[in-house]
Design a protein around this motif. Structure first.
Motif, short mmCIF file in Angstrom:
data_model
loop_
_atom_site.label_atom_id
_atom_site.label_comp_id
_atom_site.label_asym_id
_atom_site.label_seq_id
_atom_site.Cartn_x
_atom_site.Cartn_y
_atom_site.Cartn_z
N GLY A 43 -55.85 45.49 -31.10
CA GLY A 43 -56.98 44.14 -31.58
C GLY A 43 -55.95 43.01 -32.24
O GLY A 43 -56.73 42.19 -32.40
N GLN A 44 -54.85 43.32 -32.80
CA GLN A 44 -53.93 42.21 -33.28
C GLN A 44 -52.88 42.04 -32.57
O GLN A 44 -52.71 42.46 -31.65
CB GLN A 44 -53.45 43.00 -34.77
N GLY A 45 -51.80 41.37 -33.27
CA GLY A 45 -50.51 40.91 -32.70
C GLY A 45 -51.08 40.25 -31.28
O GLY A 45 -52.02 39.36 -31.08
N PHE A 46 -50.28 40.77 -30.17
CA PHE A 46 -50.29 40.44 -28.93
C PHE A 46 -51.77 40.55 -28.56
O PHE A 46 -52.30 39.82 -27.42
CB PHE A 46 -49.27 40.71 -27.78
N ASP A 47 -52.47 41.70 -28.83
CA ASP A 47 -53.79 42.19 -28.36
C ASP A 47 -54.58 40.85 -28.92
O ASP A 47 -55.54 40.48 -28.06
CB ASP A 47 -54.09 43.05 -28.82
N GLY A 48 -54.71 40.67 -30.06
CA GLY A 48 -55.20 39.40 -30.63
C GLY A 48 -55.22 38.23 -29.84
O GLY A 48 -56.14 37.48 -29.76
N ARG A 49 -53.81 37.83 -29.81
CA ARG A 49 -53.69 36.46 -29.19
C ARG A 49 -54.26 36.55 -27.56
O ARG A 49 -55.04 35.55 -27.26
CB ARG A 49 -52.25 36.40 -29.06
N THR A 50 -54.28 37.66 -27.21
CA THR A 50 -54.91 37.69 -25.60
C THR A 50 -56.21 37.43 -25.81
O THR A 50 -56.72 36.68 -24.76
CB THR A 50 -54.54 39.07 -25.03
N PHE A 93 -49.91 30.60 -21.16
CA PHE A 93 -50.18 31.86 -21.66
C PHE A 93 -48.79 32.64 -21.71
O PHE A 93 -48.29 33.22 -22.22
CB PHE A 93 -51.32 32.55 -21.20
N ASN A 94 -48.62 32.86 -20.20
CA ASN A 94 -47.53 33.73 -19.76
C ASN A 94 -46.00 33.10 -20.39
O ASN A 94 -45.18 33.94 -20.96
CB ASN A 94 -47.18 33.63 -18.32
N SER A 95 -45.90 31.74 -20.65
CA SER A 95 -44.61 31.23 -20.92
C SER A 95 -44.69 31.41 -22.58
O SER A 95 -43.59 31.92 -23.14
CB SER A 95 -44.71 29.71 -20.69
N PHE A 96 -45.74 31.14 -23.16
CA PHE A 96 -45.91 31.54 -24.55
C PHE A 96 -45.38 33.08 -25.09
O PHE A 96 -44.76 33.39 -25.75
CB PHE A 96 -47.26 31.11 -25.20
N MET A 97 -46.26 34.04 -24.41
CA MET A 97 -45.91 35.40 -24.82
C MET A 97 -44.79 35.78 -24.62
O MET A 97 -44.16 36.71 -25.23
CB MET A 97 -47.21 36.08 -23.71
#
Length: 150
Positions: A43-50, A93-97
């Motif tokens: 729920g944090q990090g990339f999970d949270g960003r998503t 989103f894909n570019s950032f991640m």
């Protein structure tokens, strides 16, 4: 570390990077198969960003996954209850991640520190967070990102 059943950062759900990985982590955690090292960032990090990008809560998304929905059904739920992404928003989103860690605030300290902590060779091949994750889990190849964008 290799984890049976965890998806790659580059696995796509309706074109969206990382979402399949997020869902797979939820399923693995619920089944008691996600290593403890991963629990803190659920729920944090990339999970949270998503989930923030999708404008849904992690707990609500988690409930959808645990109700037995597929990744695609869960993404459809996000689109209906949060933010429905158009092609341009998926590209952003894909570019950032996929580029996080490359020429940004993680470049000088975080990425080199993680390379050291994981004991990876500091030979310039690892430049993004996705690179770190993929290499740690045994999937990384130098052209992995190219294949993902096709």
């Amino acid at each position: 570390m290799k984890i049976e059943g965890i998806k790659s950062c580059y696995d796509k759900t309706r074109g969206l990077f990382y979402f399949a990985r997020l869902c797979s982590k939820i399923r693995l955690h619920a089944a008691g198969q996600l290593p403890a090292e991963y629990h803190e960032l659920l729920g944090q990090g990339f999970d949270g960003r998503t989930v923030r990008y999708m404008e849904v809560s992690y707990d609500d998304l988690r409930a959808q996954v645990l109700a037995g929905k597929t990744d695609e059904e869960t993404l459809d739920w996000c689109y209906a209850n949060g933010r429905a992404l158009n092609d341009e928003q998926v590209l952003i989103f894909n570019s950032f991640m996929s580029k996080r860690g490359w020429h940004d605030d993680e470049t000088d300290e975080f990425i080199p520190e993680m390379i050291r902590q994981y004991g990876f060779p500091d030979d310039g091949r690892i430049i993004t967070d996705f690179d770190l994750i993929e290499m740690d889990e045994g999937r990384w190849t130098s052209d992995q990102w190219r294949a993902a964008w096709k």
